[in-house]
Motif scaffolding. Structure first.
Motif, mmCIF file in Angstrom:
data_model
loop_
_atom_site.group_PDB
_atom_site.id
_atom_site.type_symbol
_atom_site.label_atom_id
_atom_site.label_comp_id
_atom_site.label_asym_id
_atom_site.label_seq_id
_atom_site.Cartn_x
_atom_site.Cartn_y
_atom_site.Cartn_z
ATOM 1 N N ASP A 135 -2.528 -7.021 -7.122
ATOM 2 C CA ASP A 135 -2.948 -6.978 -5.723
ATOM 3 C C ASP A 135 -2.748 -8.323 -5.036
ATOM 4 O O ASP A 135 -2.608 -8.393 -3.826
ATOM 5 C CB ASP A 135 -4.428 -6.602 -5.619
ATOM 6 N N LYS A 136 -2.796 -9.400 -5.825
ATOM 7 C CA LYS A 136 -2.662 -10.754 -5.302
ATOM 8 C C LYS A 136 -1.661 -11.519 -6.146
ATOM 9 O O LYS A 136 -1.564 -11.295 -7.353
ATOM 10 C CB LYS A 136 -4.008 -11.477 -5.345
ATOM 11 N N TYR A 137 -0.982 -12.445 -5.478
ATOM 12 C CA TYR A 137 0.030 -13.256 -6.160
ATOM 13 C C TYR A 137 -0.142 -14.707 -5.753
ATOM 14 O O TYR A 137 -0.460 -15.000 -4.600
ATOM 15 C CB TYR A 137 1.439 -12.821 -5.772
ATOM 16 N N THR A 145 10.445 -2.195 -5.202
ATOM 17 C CA THR A 145 9.695 -3.019 -4.249
ATOM 18 C C THR A 145 10.202 -2.845 -2.816
ATOM 19 O O THR A 145 9.549 -3.285 -1.880
ATOM 20 C CB THR A 145 9.723 -4.507 -4.633
ATOM 21 N N LEU A 202 5.644 -2.506 -0.975
ATOM 22 C CA LEU A 202 4.397 -3.133 -1.421
ATOM 23 C C LEU A 202 3.521 -3.441 -0.210
ATOM 24 O O LEU A 202 3.795 -4.347 0.556
ATOM 25 C CB LEU A 202 4.683 -4.410 -2.207
ATOM 26 N N LYS A 237 -1.000 -6.201 -0.092
ATOM 27 C CA LYS A 237 -0.972 -7.234 -1.127
ATOM 28 C C LYS A 237 -1.190 -8.584 -0.441
ATOM 29 O O LYS A 237 -0.974 -8.737 0.751
ATOM 30 C CB LYS A 237 0.385 -7.248 -1.850
ATOM 31 N N LYS A 238 -1.616 -9.566 -1.205
ATOM 32 C CA LYS A 238 -1.934 -10.877 -0.664
ATOM 33 C C LYS A 238 -1.229 -11.950 -1.493
ATOM 34 O O LYS A 238 -1.209 -11.858 -2.727
ATOM 35 C CB LYS A 238 -3.452 -11.065 -0.717
ATOM 36 N N ILE A 270 5.146 -7.283 1.962
ATOM 37 C CA ILE A 270 3.966 -8.142 1.893
ATOM 38 C C ILE A 270 3.945 -9.072 3.105
ATOM 39 O O ILE A 270 4.851 -9.880 3.286
ATOM 40 C CB ILE A 270 3.946 -8.959 0.587
#
Length: 149
Positions: free
Chosen positions: A32-34, A62, A74, A77-78, A113
């Motif tokens: 969920d986060k990168y 993607t 996607l 997402k954060k 994103i």
């Protein structure tokens, strides 16, 4: 892969690379986060980061091609991008020389994103007399971002 070629028909070295890439992309999609962290090398990021970005930018996984053009797959997402550089590239006269954050931002939008936060820790070589303060401020801002990210 070539059309009509099954994974089992490929040499072991090629199969293992495809399996590894599939694991990387699956891992990326599930998150969920990168957080991307890099130094600037020659106005961009190191080649290994570029290779990773290429590995996660996969049609049908993607992003998807449609009759109206590509769309990112996607959503919600954060991303936090932390970038260090001895010179200041995020603003001022050299802003056009910086390629990594701009490239990452474009790729992330391409795959869907849009929630991107950036932390630039830069100028510690350009302003050597302030290097310790620049690094300390960067660490402080990183802690603050960590609390809300």
């Amino acid at each position: 892969m070539k059309e009509g070629v099954e994974l089992e028909q490929l040499p072991e070295i090629e199969r293992s690379k495809i399996v590894r890439l599939d694991k990387l992309i699956s891992q990326f999609i599930q998150a969920d986060k990168y957080i991307f962290v890099n130094p600037i090398w020659n106005f961009s990021y190191p080649p290994v980061m570029k290779a990773y970005i290429d590995a996660i930018t996969v049609a049908g996984k993607t992003f998807s091609y449609t009759k109206n053009g590509p769309i990112g797959l996607l959503q919600n997402k954060k991303v936090l991008h932390i970038q260090a550089s001895g010179w200041v590239y995020s603003e001022g006269p050299d802003v056009e020389e910086e390629m990594s954050h701009r490239h990452l931002k474009s790729i992330l939008r391409f795959i869907g994103i849009t929630d991107l936060h950036a932390l630039f820790i830069e100028g510690h070589d350009q302003y050597r007399d302030r290097a310790k303060a620049i690094k300390a401020e960067g660490l402080k801002r990183a802690r603050e971002l960590a609390a809300t990210f």
